[in-house]
Design an enzyme around this catalytic site. Structure first.
Site, PDB file in Angstrom:
ATOM      1  N   GLU A 159     -27.300 -23.998  13.540  1.00 33.48           N
ATOM      2  CA  GLU A 159     -28.377 -23.284  13.784  1.00 33.48           C
ATOM      3  C   GLU A 159     -29.850 -23.937  13.609  1.00 33.48           C
ATOM      4  OE1 GLU A 159     -29.407 -18.876  15.164  1.00 33.48           O
ATOM      5  OE2 GLU A 159     -30.078 -19.130  12.825  1.00 33.48           O
ATOM      6  N   GLU A 179     -30.284 -27.231  15.592  1.00 30.17           N
ATOM      7  CA  GLU A 179     -30.481 -26.832  16.391  1.00 30.17           C
ATOM      8  C   GLU A 179     -32.625 -26.632  16.088  1.00 30.17           C
ATOM      9  OE1 GLU A 179     -30.728 -23.458  19.968  1.00 30.17           O
ATOM     10  OE2 GLU A 179     -29.515 -23.049  18.487  1.00 30.17           O
ATOM     11  N   CYS A 194     -28.090 -14.112  15.599  1.00 27.14           N
ATOM     12  CA  CYS A 194     -27.270 -13.301  15.989  1.00 27.14           C
ATOM     13  C   CYS A 194     -27.433 -11.807  15.746  1.00 27.14           C
ATOM     14  CB  CYS A 194     -26.971 -13.859  14.485  1.00 27.14           C
ATOM     15  SG  CYS A 194     -28.639 -13.654  12.861  1.00 27.14           S
ATOM     16  N   SER A 227     -31.600 -19.295  20.360  1.00 28.40           N
ATOM     17  CA  SER A 227     -31.309 -19.845  20.139  1.00 28.40           C
ATOM     18  C   SER A 227     -29.840 -20.009  20.488  1.00 28.40           C
ATOM     19  CB  SER A 227     -30.337 -19.855  18.714  1.00 28.40           C
ATOM     20  OG  SER A 227     -29.155 -20.995  17.740  1.00 28.40           O
ATOM     21  N   LYS A 282     -22.426  -4.519  18.080  1.00 33.44           N
ATOM     22  CA  LYS A 282     -21.099  -5.881  18.974  1.00 33.44           C
ATOM     23  C   LYS A 282     -20.307  -5.612  19.750  1.00 33.44           C
ATOM     24  CE  LYS A 282     -23.470  -8.610  15.094  1.00 33.44           C
ATOM     25  NZ  LYS A 282     -23.530  -9.795  15.547  1.00 33.44           N
ATOM     26  N   GLU A 302     -21.766  -6.643  22.482  1.00 34.26           N
ATOM     27  CA  GLU A 302     -21.818  -8.216  22.375  1.00 34.26           C
ATOM     28  C   GLU A 302     -19.990  -8.687  22.855  1.00 34.26           C
ATOM     29  OE1 GLU A 302     -23.434 -11.588  19.214  1.00 34.26           O
ATOM     30  OE2 GLU A 302     -22.180  -9.401  18.842  1.00 34.26           O
ATOM     31  N   GLU A 311     -20.181 -14.555  28.584  1.00 36.47           N
ATOM     32  CA  GLU A 311     -20.904 -15.278  27.899  1.00 36.47           C
ATOM     33  C   GLU A 311     -20.201 -15.826  26.619  1.00 36.47           C
ATOM     34  OE1 GLU A 311     -24.595 -12.756  30.032  1.00 36.47           O
ATOM     35  OE2 GLU A 311     -22.353 -12.789  28.579  1.00 36.47           O
ATOM     36  N   CYS A 329     -29.049  -5.921   8.696  1.00 39.45           N
ATOM     37  CA  CYS A 329     -27.744  -5.082   8.988  1.00 39.45           C
ATOM     38  C   CYS A 329     -27.037  -4.143   8.859  1.00 39.45           C
ATOM     39  CB  CYS A 329     -26.310  -6.322   9.194  1.00 39.45           C
ATOM     40  SG  CYS A 329     -26.887  -7.384  10.262  1.00 39.45           S
TER      41      CYS A 329
END
Length: 580
Positions: A280, A283, A300, A320, A359, A362, A367, A505
């Site tokens: 990241e 990037e 994230c 990102s 999560k 996710e 993907e 988190c």
């Protein structure tokens, strides 16, 4: 601030004039029971548990919304008050599903606690029961209205804090329930799976989708090489499930418990957080140097990503492309690690212990299968890990500290640890980006402007000749405010960190649940974050690019950050979703 003086149970109390009776009582150390009340979020007097008697008033008053006044006399435990509260509670219990022993919130239920405190020893009223269909179609959240007490705390958090607003009170009278528009499942709405509704529900009407059974099954399968990774925020809260004070760091005990559960390898997601910074951060530098789409926004937090897909599709190119840390780790475990260990990727079963219910969603995204297999097989929450530890008969508090397994865990950096707190990803990225841009190893690496629990934080950091404009938002309501300001042209940044959950988190939807009273008195966000910042300071390496195992991974396998191999394994894409 102008103050007023009142008496509560004969005790003189001086408080700001805009206080409620409940606030005044709590300041004086006098307990008034509540159920629907959430400080600053849900102050509606709906449950009637906070009834008090005020001298001169004919009716009892709800303390959570009743304003104080000069000379007021309040009584919180008269026979009339106690009888009224007990009756209210008994009426709630009359049509409540009383399967307490098998409820996810058994022994951590505010309704159950009130029944004990108010000496409810029998069900005084046997009311009609509405048999609601349990909504378990979401990969993350189960909604069971049979346990709901209509406190509306979940509604308030979803609407006011997260601004998602997929649930509300529907129907009328006795048929009132919490639901989605047109009787839809949560899975058919733009719910982001953040789990804040679970974290603020006082009972068991909302819980995470149980993923414990597949983990036990994998652990019992001799053909499977079962590895587990733990997110940084888990270590700051897991101890609460075993009676430890809020914010107690339990990194070593957690590693020891996971080994006793039978995992073949116990890894630290902090390593992958370092890897995320490499990708990241590179990037960001590439976008700045090459005129790419700015601001770059972190990706994230899966709840945030889904929120963006539904509500801000015009910002998807700003996200990102780097996967979240645990997904990166899964991809590396099923590629590089599989090759090094001589294990077929299909026989590696990756379990992620996360503070986050999103999560779970996710991990199922198509993907996220850069190796041809899903990066992560199963996600369990902090609460689910605690259940497994208890089920295995492990005395967590007495465990001797253990360390994570090599070569992926024992050399994570402090930058990886602080990922769990709001502003942590930003600070970790700055530590690396600043060194790269200046060509020096900077010693002043604590960026306090991006720390703390303010909803939106802005900073401008001078790095070499470049002034980097930054913003941090936590809680989706704050993210909405920030992005709408950018849409209107009122704000301009290079880099933005967004976390779906307030506080990041550490207060994710999968963390240990604390009562509304505890949340009113203790800032969970700040207390749990302290554990992460303390661990950061104690580690040998505090910058992601200084992690020797990260360096080795690039030398032996990935080549360079944002290179061809990295893009194949560690990056992904997102897509617009309908707004229901």
């Amino acid at each position: 601030m102008e103050k007023v003086t009142l008496t509560i149970n004969g005790q003189s109390v001086s408080v700001p004039k805009d206080y409620t009776v409940l606030q005044a009582a709590r300041q004086a150390g006098i307990d008034i029971p509540t159920l629907c009340y959430l400080k600053d979020i849900n102050e509606i007097g709906a449950c009637r548990m906070c009834l008090v008697e005020i001298k001169g008033a004919r009716a009892l008053a709800t303390a959570c919304v009743y304003p104080v006044s000069e000379g007021m006399e309040v009584f919180t435990s008269t026979p009339r008050v106690r009888k009224a509260r007990k009756t209210v509670l008994e009426l709630m219990l009359s049509n409540h599903e009383k399967k307490c022993l098998t409820c996810a919130r058994n022994r951590n239920c505010e309704l159950q606690q009130l029944a004990e405190e108010l000496n409810v020893t029998d069900i005084a009223y046997e009311g009609d029961m509405l048999n609601h269909t349990v909504d378990d179609f979401s990969p993350s959240i189960v909604r069971d209205n049979n346990k709901c007490i209509l406190c509306r705390r979940c509604v308030a958090v979803c609407q006011k804090v997260q601004t998602v607003g997929v649930i509300d009170a529907v129907e009328r009278g006795f048929n009132t329930k919490i639901g989605c528009s047109f009787e839809k499942s949560l899975n058919e709405t733009d719910c982001v799976m953040c789990g804040q509704c679970i974290a603020h529900c006082p009972v068991g009407a909302l819980r995470e989708k149980d993923s414990i059974a597949p983990v036990w099954k994998a652990l019992a399968d001799p053909e499977k090489h079962v590895v587990v990774q733990t997110a940084p925020a888990v270590r700051a809260a897991l101890g609460e499930e075993f009676g430890m004070p809020i914010g107690t760091p339990v990194t070593g005990k957690m590693a020891a418990a996971l080994k006793l559960l039978g995992f073949d390898k116990v890894f630290d997601t902090d390593f992958a957080a370092d890897l995320t910074i490499m990708e990241e951060g590179t990037e960001l530098l590439n976008r700045i140097k090459e005129g790419g789409k700015l601001p770059l926004i972190t990706s994230c937090s899966p709840g945030w990503v889904k929120f963006c897909e539904h509500n801000f599709p015009d910002f998807l190119d700003n996200l990102s492309t780097a996967k979240s840390p645990h997904e990166m780790y899964g991809a590396i475990l099923k590629s590089y690690y599989a090759e090094k260990a001589g294990i077929a990727p299909e026989n590696i079963y990756v379990v992620s212990v996360m503070p986050c219910t999103a999560k779970k969603f996710e991990a199922q995204r198509n993907e996220l299968a850069g190796t041809g297999y899903q990066d992560v097989d199963t996600v369990i929450t902090t609460r689910e890990l605690a259940k497994m530890i208890k089920e295995a008969g492990i005395d967590f508090a007495k465990l001797q500290d253990a360390v994570f397994d090599s070569p992926f865990g024992d050399e994570a950096t402090g930058a990886g640890v602080i990922f769990g707190a709001t502003g942590g990803v930003m600070e970790a990225a700055l530590r690396t980006v600043a060194d790269i841009l200046t060509g020096d190893s900077l010693t002043n690496i604590e960026y306090h402007d991006v720390r703390g629990t303010e909803g939106i934080k802005e900073a401008s950091v001078k790095v070499g000749d470049l002034e980097v404009k930054l913003a941090v938002a936590h809680g989706l309501g704050n993210a909405r405010k920030l992005l709408e300001a950018i849409r209107r042209g009122e704000a301009n940044y290079h880099f933005i960190e967004v976390m779906a959950c307030p506080g990041g988190c550490v207060t994710g939807g999968g963390q240990p649940i604390q009562s509304a009273k505890v949340m009113a008195e203790i800032d969970l966000k700040a207390e749990r974050a302290k554990a992460l910042y303390a661990e950061d300071k104690s580690l040998t390496y505090r910058k992601s690019h200084e992690n020797p195992y990260i360096q080795k991974l690039y030398e032996e396998y990935l080549g360079e950050p944002c290179g061809h191999k990295s893009h194949q394994l560690l990056h992904t894409h997102y897509h617009e979703r309908p707004k229901y």
